[in-house]
Design a protein around this motif. Structure first.
Motif, PDB file in Angstrom:
ATOM      1  N   ALA A 204       0.686  -1.284  -0.114  1.00 42.92           N
ATOM      2  CA  ALA A 204       0.028   0.073   0.014  1.00 42.92           C
ATOM      3  C   ALA A 204       0.864   1.284  -0.066  1.00 42.92           C
ATOM      4  O   ALA A 204       0.533   2.111  -0.637  1.00 42.92           O
ATOM      5  CB  ALA A 204      -0.492  -0.053   1.054  1.00 42.92           C
TER       6      ALA A 204
ATOM      7  N   ALA B  74       2.243   1.881  -3.413  1.00 47.19           N
ATOM      8  CA  ALA B  74       0.999   2.204  -4.132  1.00 47.19           C
ATOM      9  C   ALA B  74       0.941   3.823  -3.975  1.00 47.19           C
ATOM     10  O   ALA B  74       0.673   4.609  -5.319  1.00 47.19           O
ATOM     11  CB  ALA B  74      -0.139   1.643  -4.051  1.00 47.19           C
ATOM     12  N   LEU B  75       0.915   4.487  -2.734  1.00 41.92           N
ATOM     13  CA  LEU B  75       0.904   5.644  -2.653  1.00 41.92           C
ATOM     14  C   LEU B  75       2.026   6.508  -2.912  1.00 41.92           C
ATOM     15  O   LEU B  75       1.717   7.865  -3.519  1.00 41.92           O
ATOM     16  CB  LEU B  75       0.158   5.898  -1.249  1.00 41.92           C
TER      17      LEU B  75
ATOM     18  N   ALA C 238      -4.517   9.671   1.415  1.00 43.13           N
ATOM     19  CA  ALA C 238      -4.044   9.636  -0.042  1.00 43.13           C
ATOM     20  C   ALA C 238      -4.611  11.057  -0.758  1.00 43.13           C
ATOM     21  O   ALA C 238      -5.627  11.669   0.084  1.00 43.13           O
ATOM     22  CB  ALA C 238      -4.632   8.353  -0.654  1.00 43.13           C
TER      23      ALA C 238
ATOM     24  N   ASP D  83      -6.438  10.925  -3.210  1.00 46.11           N
ATOM     25  CA  ASP D  83      -7.765  10.465  -3.807  1.00 46.11           C
ATOM     26  C   ASP D  83      -8.439   9.784  -2.684  1.00 46.11           C
ATOM     27  O   ASP D  83      -7.848   8.790  -1.930  1.00 46.11           O
ATOM     28  CB  ASP D  83      -7.576   9.463  -5.212  1.00 46.11           C
ATOM     29  N   GLU D  84      -9.852  10.435  -2.280  1.00 43.87           N
ATOM     30  CA  GLU D  84     -10.496   9.498  -1.229  1.00 43.87           C
ATOM     31  C   GLU D  84     -10.736   8.112  -1.640  1.00 43.87           C
ATOM     32  O   GLU D  84     -10.782   7.387  -0.822  1.00 43.87           O
ATOM     33  CB  GLU D  84     -11.735  10.634  -0.963  1.00 43.87           C
ATOM     34  N   GLY D  85     -11.005   7.927  -2.637  1.00 47.22           N
ATOM     35  CA  GLY D  85     -11.503   6.605  -3.065  1.00 47.22           C
ATOM     36  C   GLY D  85     -10.429   5.746  -3.036  1.00 47.22           C
ATOM     37  O   GLY D  85     -10.656   4.490  -2.693  1.00 47.22           O
ATOM     38  N   GLU D  86      -9.159   6.047  -3.396  1.00 43.38           N
ATOM     39  CA  GLU D  86      -7.899   5.244  -3.190  1.00 43.38           C
ATOM     40  C   GLU D  86      -7.857   4.912  -1.629  1.00 43.38           C
ATOM     41  O   GLU D  86      -7.509   3.919  -1.389  1.00 43.38           O
ATOM     42  CB  GLU D  86      -6.817   5.872  -3.852  1.00 43.38           C
TER      43      GLU D  86
ATOM     44  N   SER E 243     -10.344   2.441  -0.613  1.00 42.93           N
ATOM     45  CA  SER E 243      -9.990   0.950  -1.103  1.00 42.93           C
ATOM     46  C   SER E 243      -8.970   0.429  -0.332  1.00 42.93           C
ATOM     47  O   SER E 243      -9.123  -0.831   0.109  1.00 42.93           O
ATOM     48  CB  SER E 243      -9.744   1.066  -2.517  1.00 42.93           C
ATOM     49  N   LEU E 244      -7.879   1.107  -0.386  1.00 40.50           N
ATOM     50  CA  LEU E 244      -6.668   0.548   0.475  1.00 40.50           C
ATOM     51  C   LEU E 244      -7.016   0.282   1.979  1.00 40.50           C
ATOM     52  O   LEU E 244      -6.515  -0.668   2.333  1.00 40.50           O
ATOM     53  CB  LEU E 244      -5.413   1.445   0.244  1.00 40.50           C
TER      54      LEU E 244
END
Length: 447
Positions: free
Chosen positions: A394, A397-398, A421, A423-426, A429-430
């Motif tokens: 994770a 990825a960030l 992150a 992006d809130e969606g990311e 998800s993580l």
């Protein structure tokens, strides 16, 4: 029995966990350990909780039975007790409060004669003698007594007011007292400073302390600021050692943003010691990046103002705190102080001529997702190969524009997952993936 003292004193459900009997034993033990050659004088304050007078009576009886004197301040903020303990040269200061906790809880916080919270070694010494039956008992003329320190609030308000750099005439301020310890001193302070002050939730009501108000629910303050067209608003918690602000547009300014606003201004004036702010691992990445752009380092600690203070004193920093609004200005106070913090924010507004929204604008807030996983043994998360590998994935990825934190709770059977992150969606998800993995690996469930 486990350790009685937690990271912020002794807490529990009043009259169930924190009984008058326990407080009496705790008071006698503390009087024994903290007594000095000059005698034993305990300065005592409390918040508005319904159980406060009951526990105050038990503590007063304990100190008097040990031959000590109690200086009773009544309802008073925690930082006021810390300040007054040092000011009047008391042996110790005691606050009966559970801070931001629910109304049924209460707690005992103890400050040493220098106004700082007790170190672990002293707390351990108190616990060691807690169940001893041979501690000295005063008899006859040696029995202690209780006195009322009637000007305690005035002394504290004078102290806070002395840090304001100018008149607040023409400034409109809303203060949410959370039905707690700030109820009396808030009006005294802001009226003395010349501001037009609108107080909300300002009755000393122990049945409503922290309930849908105060620093844990700043939406109430936000609405009041907009309704009254105020320049700023400040929301305290039950014992007024925290504050969350709201700017003139209705945006919530949390503890991270408050630290950023104050630290960046102090830095421009050459008054930020070590060019460093101390915060916890939970402080937002946006604060770290904003400070870095301003040439300021962020030093992180474990969660808890106790650890923030320890690192500040070790490192020589003078500004530190938590996202929750527990901010320490070590040049002026020995503990977090909601009123002092609010005054520091107003000082920056006065000195710069800027609105609070303008001052907070450089501090971007990254979406932060927090999830809890209930587990049988929270300690097993540390060093778990599959979980560590997932966290590393994770983080890769960030990259530098995000952050991952997985840690066991210090007080509950939980593992806490935090992902930040751009992006809130990311982030969601993580965090969800990590929480589900932890639940599977540790045979727990998402809380």
């Amino acid at each position: 029995m486990g350790r009685l003292f937690g990271t912020d004193g002794v807490r529990g459900v009043a009259n169930v966990d924190l009984t008058p009997e326990l407080v009496f034993r705790l008071g006698r033990a503390a009087a024994h350990v903290l007594s000095t050659d000059a005698g034993t004088r305990f300065l005592l304050g409390r918040d508005t909780r319904l159980s406060g007078p009951m526990l105050e009576a038990a503590l007063t009886a304990a100190v008097c039975s040990a031959g000590g004197t109690v200086l009773s301040c009544g309802i008073l903020p925690t930082p006021a007790v810390a300040y007054l303990t040092r000011r009047v040269a008391a042996s110790a200061g005691v606050v009966i409060s559970a801070s931001h906790n629910p109304i049924e809880d209460n707690g005992i916080k103890v400050f040493a004669s220098d106004g700082y919270k007790l170190p672990d070694a002293v707390e351990d010494a108190i616990e060691t003698v807690l169940d001893r039956h041979d501690l000295p008992r005063a008899v006859g003329r040696e029995v202690g007594g209780a006195e009322v320190l009637s000007d305690a609030a005035d002394i504290y308000v004078d102290h806070i007011a002395s840090h304001v750099v100018g008149s607040l005439g023409g400034m409109r301020v809303v203060v949410d007292c959370a039905y707690g310890a700030a109820c009396r001193v808030a009006s005294m302070l802001w009226e003395r400073l010349g501001a037009t002050v609108i107080l909300i939730n300002d009755e000393p009501d122990g049945a409503r302390i922290n309930v849908r108000c105060g620093s844990t629910n700043p939406e109430v303050l936000r609405q009041a600021v907009l309704q009254h067209g105020a320049d700023a608003g400040f929301a305290h918690d039950g014992d007024a050692d925290r504050v969350i602000a709201v700017d003139e547009t209705g945006s919530i300014i949390d503890g991270d943003a408050i630290m950023g606003v104050c630290a960046m201004y102090l830095h421009t004036q050459g008054r930020l010691a070590r060019r460093t702010v101390v915060a916890t691992v939970m402080s937002n990445l946006g604060l770290e990046l904003a400070l870095r752009r301003a040439g300021i380092a962020l030093e992180r600690t474990k969660v808890g103002d106790r650890y923030v203070l320890e690192r500040m004193r070790e490192f020589g920093a003078t500004v530190g705190g938590e996202q929750s609004g527990h901010i320490i200005f070590l040049d002026h106070a020995t503990t977090g102080d909601g009123a002092l913090t609010a005054v520091q924010v107003v000082n920056v507004m006065l000195e710069t001529g800027q609105r609070l929204s303008e001052l907070a604008a450089p501090i971007e807030r990254f979406p932060q997702v927090l999830l809890n996983v209930t587990v049988a043994d929270r300690g097993t998360v540390t060093g778990h190969p599959a979980i560590e590998a997932a966290v590393a994935d994770a983080e890769r990825a960030l990259g530098p524009r995000g952050r991952v934190l997985v840690r066991p709770s210090g007080t509950e059977p939980l593992v806490r997952v935090m992902v930040e992150a751009e992006d809130e969606g990311e982030a969601e998800s993580l965090a969800g993936h990590l929480a589900d993995l932890i639940a599977r690996e540790l045979r727990g469930r998402r809380a």
